[in-house]
Motif scaffolding. Structure first.
Motif, PDB file in Angstrom:
ATOM      1  N   SER A  55       0.828  -1.208   0.000  1.00 42.63           N
ATOM      2  CA  SER A  55       0.000   0.000   0.000  1.00 42.63           C
ATOM      3  C   SER A  55       0.860   1.254   0.000  1.00 42.63           C
ATOM      4  CB  SER A  55      -0.934   0.011   1.213  1.00 42.63           C
ATOM      5  OG  SER A  55      -1.840  -1.059   1.136  1.00 42.63           O
ATOM      6  N   LEU A 104       2.336   1.686  -3.486  1.00 37.63           N
ATOM      7  CA  LEU A 104       1.356   2.230  -4.444  1.00 37.63           C
ATOM      8  C   LEU A 104       1.067   3.695  -4.164  1.00 37.63           C
ATOM      9  CD1 LEU A 104      -1.042  -0.839  -4.618  1.00 37.63           C
ATOM     10  CD2 LEU A 104       0.456  -0.011  -6.453  1.00 37.63           C
ATOM     11  N   HIS A 150      -4.802  -0.140  -9.104  1.00 33.55           N
ATOM     12  CA  HIS A 150      -3.678  -1.078  -9.019  1.00 33.55           C
ATOM     13  C   HIS A 150      -3.781  -1.916  -7.745  1.00 33.55           C
ATOM     14  CE1 HIS A 150      -1.747   1.027 -12.351  1.00 33.55           C
ATOM     15  NE2 HIS A 150      -0.925  -0.014 -12.409  1.00 33.55           N
ATOM     16  N   ALA A 151      -4.229  -1.312  -6.655  1.00 35.94           N
ATOM     17  CA  ALA A 151      -4.397  -2.063  -5.407  1.00 35.94           C
ATOM     18  C   ALA A 151      -5.478  -3.131  -5.555  1.00 35.94           C
ATOM     19  CB  ALA A 151      -4.742  -1.103  -4.268  1.00 35.94           C
ATOM     20  N   ASN A 192      -7.281  -7.652  -1.694  1.00 37.14           N
ATOM     21  CA  ASN A 192      -7.303  -6.415  -2.463  1.00 37.14           C
ATOM     22  C   ASN A 192      -8.165  -5.340  -1.816  1.00 37.14           C
ATOM     23  OD1 ASN A 192      -9.703  -7.726  -3.076  1.00 37.14           O
ATOM     24  ND2 ASN A 192      -9.570  -7.336  -5.263  1.00 37.14           N
ATOM     25  N   ARG A 235      -5.996  -3.719   0.918  1.00 43.07           N
ATOM     26  CA  ARG A 235      -4.915  -2.961   0.287  1.00 43.07           C
ATOM     27  C   ARG A 235      -5.461  -1.709  -0.385  1.00 43.07           C
ATOM     28  NH1 ARG A 235      -2.866  -6.903  -2.076  1.00 43.07           N
ATOM     29  NH2 ARG A 235      -4.034  -6.718  -4.004  1.00 43.07           N
ATOM     30  N   ALA A 236      -6.609  -1.822  -1.047  1.00 45.52           N
ATOM     31  CA  ALA A 236      -7.208  -0.660  -1.721  1.00 45.52           C
ATOM     32  C   ALA A 236      -7.672   0.378  -0.707  1.00 45.52           C
ATOM     33  CB  ALA A 236      -8.364  -1.102  -2.600  1.00 45.52           C
ATOM     34  N   THR A 271      -4.463   2.065   0.619  1.00 45.52           N
ATOM     35  CA  THR A 271      -3.890   2.860  -0.465  1.00 45.52           C
ATOM     36  C   THR A 271      -4.735   4.101  -0.733  1.00 45.52           C
ATOM     37  OG1 THR A 271      -2.943   0.880  -1.478  1.00 45.52           O
ATOM     38  CG2 THR A 271      -3.166   2.820  -2.886  1.00 45.52           C
TER      39      THR A 271
END
Length: 87
Positions: free
Chosen positions: A12, A15, A29-30, A37, A40-41, A44
């Motif tokens: 994270s 990104l 991308h995350a 995901n 991570r998203a 991020t």
């Protein structure tokens, strides 16, 4: 990308650094990385969102949120409060 926390957090941060001025690319991308995901998203998006500000987040991302207007209102309140803090 792996799912474990010790790999999720660095991914994270990577990104957020790589796409520091492009919220959409960072989040996409995350999401497309596989694994955890969503976590991570989320991280991020929080990091890049703090860097670029609310105006740089695509409106279509906000429009689809449950309670989107309330979230935007709270975001603006936090931003106003942070502007009042002096170090």
């Amino acid at each position: 990308m792996a799912c474990s926390i010790y790999q999720l957090v660095p991914a994270s941060y990577y990104l957020a650094a790589r796409f520091s001025d492009d919220f959409e690319s960072a989040v996409l991308h995350a999401i497309n990385g596989g694994g955890h995901n969503m976590a991570r998203a989320m991280l991020t998006g929080a990091l890049v969102g703090a860097q670029v500000g609310l105006s740089a987040i695509p409106q279509r991302f906000i429009d689809g949120l449950a309670d989107g207007e309330e979230l935007v209102s709270m975001t603006k309140q936090v931003a106003e409060l942070s502007n009042k803090i002096t170090l």
